[in-house]
Design a protein around this motif. Structure first.
Motif, PDB file in Angstrom:
ATOM      1  N   TYR A 143     -18.740  49.811  30.544  1.00 54.82           N
ATOM      2  CA  TYR A 143     -19.169  49.583  32.104  1.00 54.82           C
ATOM      3  C   TYR A 143     -20.088  50.694  32.409  1.00 54.82           C
ATOM      4  O   TYR A 143     -21.131  50.652  32.954  1.00 54.82           O
ATOM      5  N   ASP A 144     -19.207  51.772  32.649  1.00 59.80           N
ATOM      6  CA  ASP A 144     -20.083  53.066  33.171  1.00 59.80           C
ATOM      7  C   ASP A 144     -20.965  53.627  32.226  1.00 59.80           C
ATOM      8  O   ASP A 144     -22.039  54.136  32.671  1.00 59.80           O
ATOM      9  N   GLN A 146     -23.114  52.030  30.440  1.00 61.62           N
ATOM     10  CA  GLN A 146     -24.203  51.097  30.473  1.00 61.62           C
ATOM     11  C   GLN A 146     -24.795  51.155  31.899  1.00 61.62           C
ATOM     12  O   GLN A 146     -25.982  51.185  32.005  1.00 61.62           O
ATOM     13  N   ALA A 147     -24.051  51.383  32.933  1.00 64.29           N
ATOM     14  CA  ALA A 147     -24.545  51.560  34.235  1.00 64.29           C
ATOM     15  C   ALA A 147     -25.355  52.887  34.273  1.00 64.29           C
ATOM     16  O   ALA A 147     -26.508  52.862  35.050  1.00 64.29           O
ATOM     17  N   SER A 148     -24.998  53.818  33.665  1.00 61.19           N
ATOM     18  CA  SER A 148     -25.981  54.916  33.716  1.00 61.19           C
ATOM     19  C   SER A 148     -27.334  54.666  32.811  1.00 61.19           C
ATOM     20  O   SER A 148     -28.135  55.464  33.066  1.00 61.19           O
ATOM     21  N   ARG A 150     -28.673  51.729  33.026  1.00 61.84           N
ATOM     22  CA  ARG A 150     -29.607  50.717  33.489  1.00 61.84           C
ATOM     23  C   ARG A 150     -30.238  51.110  34.514  1.00 61.84           C
ATOM     24  O   ARG A 150     -30.188  51.848  35.571  1.00 61.84           O
ATOM     25  N   ASN A 151     -31.681  50.739  34.777  1.00 65.15           N
ATOM     26  CA  ASN A 151     -32.620  51.247  35.860  1.00 65.15           C
ATOM     27  C   ASN A 151     -33.423  49.597  36.026  1.00 65.15           C
ATOM     28  O   ASN A 151     -34.659  49.416  35.558  1.00 65.15           O
ATOM     29  N   ARG A 152     -32.920  49.042  36.771  1.00 66.78           N
ATOM     30  CA  ARG A 152     -33.618  47.535  37.291  1.00 66.78           C
ATOM     31  C   ARG A 152     -34.736  47.727  38.160  1.00 66.78           C
ATOM     32  O   ARG A 152     -35.367  46.742  38.381  1.00 66.78           O
ATOM     33  N   LYS A 246     -34.155  48.307  46.470  1.00 66.43           N
ATOM     34  CA  LYS A 246     -33.625  48.687  45.012  1.00 66.43           C
ATOM     35  C   LYS A 246     -32.687  47.508  44.526  1.00 66.43           C
ATOM     36  O   LYS A 246     -31.617  46.932  45.183  1.00 66.43           O
ATOM     37  N   GLU A 249     -26.811  46.789  41.506  1.00 66.46           N
ATOM     38  CA  GLU A 249     -26.056  47.225  40.183  1.00 66.46           C
ATOM     39  C   GLU A 249     -24.913  45.971  40.186  1.00 66.46           C
ATOM     40  O   GLU A 249     -24.209  45.785  41.062  1.00 66.46           O
ATOM     41  N   SER A 251     -21.362  44.411  39.699  1.00 68.61           N
ATOM     42  CA  SER A 251     -20.008  44.964  39.598  1.00 68.61           C
ATOM     43  C   SER A 251     -19.377  44.954  38.242  1.00 68.61           C
ATOM     44  O   SER A 251     -19.746  43.878  37.606  1.00 68.61           O
TER      45      SER A 251
END
Length: 303
Positions: A143-144, A146-148, A150-152, A246, A249, A251
């Motif tokens: 998860y961490d 992929q979070a870095s 992701r830029n939605r 924005k 993200e 959770s």
């Protein structure tokens, strides 16, 4: 994502004889239902013609049927407990009668028992592998990571009115310019049944959620303003942009099941590819497809 369905030993019954290096762990023909296996800390909940049914058998079967979560305890006072115990008693009675009739000596029965044993052993191997590779630590790490990545970007919240022709759209645009209420006109005039009753409200959306013409206008219109009429494949639109933000993200809790499904599928594929690469496999008929769905083991719960 692939839905994977793990089989457990409790969902199949087996009358096969197993041998081991320690006498206390040996199952023989005289104890075909695990009577010879040590059950430290387990509780006997029923005895059927001299054979035992244990609490763990009931819990495991209930979990495999989706009646309880994996690892959840059961007590005799729960309706689920009695339902599953009754099923196991019936199953045991049928199996014991089959043994009395020597059906376990039939060639077809032996083939089916052998196939069941093969599936169970394969699934136990997979389960043990997943305990080490798909756990809270590795799920959180995924998860961490992929979070870095992701830029939605931004999201826009907007209302819209969908109209059949340009003439009607221009007429509605004039009414809005003269101070008419956008939501009221949307309820009265919009052809979009999905948003009409909500005053044309589409909620928040990103650039990839609608066709490019629509989102280009939405993201180009300043907050609080109304767009000029424009055409898409669906008809003529007028947009009112209500807010811009924005994109939030998702959770960890929202993403957890998707991550578990992905990691489980990926790890099963990895172990199968590794075993095929290391194994001595000779095709005598047909063509094997490595990495296809046909080589996946069946699995039980996928979160």
């Amino acid at each position: 994502m692939k839905n994977l369905k793990l089989l457990t030993a409790a969902s199949l019954f087996s009358a096969m004889a197993l041998t081991g290096c320690q006498d206390r762990l040996v199952m023989s023909d005289s104890s075909p239902f695990g009577e010879g296996v040590v059950r430290l800390g387990d509780t006997e909940v029923a005895e059927v013609d001299g054979t035992k049914i244990y609490l763990s058998d009931v819990e495991r079967t209930a979990a495999s049927q989706g009646l309880i979560k994996e690892g959840s305890p059961l007590t005799p006072g729960q309706p689920v407990f009695q339902k599953v115990l009754d099923e196991l008693i019936d199953q045991r009675l049928l199996a014991l009668d089959a043994l009395r009739q020597s059906l376990d000596q039939d060639d077809e029965t032996r083939r089916r028992l052998s196939a069941a044993r093969e599936r169970i052993l394969g699934n136990v191997l997979v389960e043990n592998h997943l305990k080490n590779t798909v756990n809270e630590t590795t799920i959180r790490r995924m998860y961490d990571e992929q979070a870095s990545l992701r830029n939605r970007g931004d999201e826009v919240q907007a209302r819209h009115i969908l109209l059949k022709d340009e003439e009607t759209a221009q007429d509605i645009a004039k009414k809005l310019a003269d101070g008419a209420d956008f939501a009221a006109l949307a309820r009265e005039m919009s052809e979009d049944e999905g948003s009409r009753d909500k005053g044309g409200n589409l909620g928040y959306f990103t650039t990839d959620m609608f066709e490019a013409v629509f989102t280009n206008v939405a993201f180009a219109t300043p907050k609080g303003e109304v767009s000029a009429p424009f055409k898409t494949d669906y008809g003529w639109h007028i947009l009112q942009v209500q807010n811009r933000r924005k994109a939030p993200e998702p959770s960890f809790e929202e993403m957890r099941s998707q991550i578990v499904n992905f990691m489980t599928y990926d790890e099963i594929q990895n172990i199968l590819k590794s075993l095929r690469a290391e194994g001595d496999v000779k095709l005598l008929f047909g063509q094997a497809v490595i990495g296809s769905e046909s080589v996946q083991p069946e699995t039980e719960n996928s979160e």
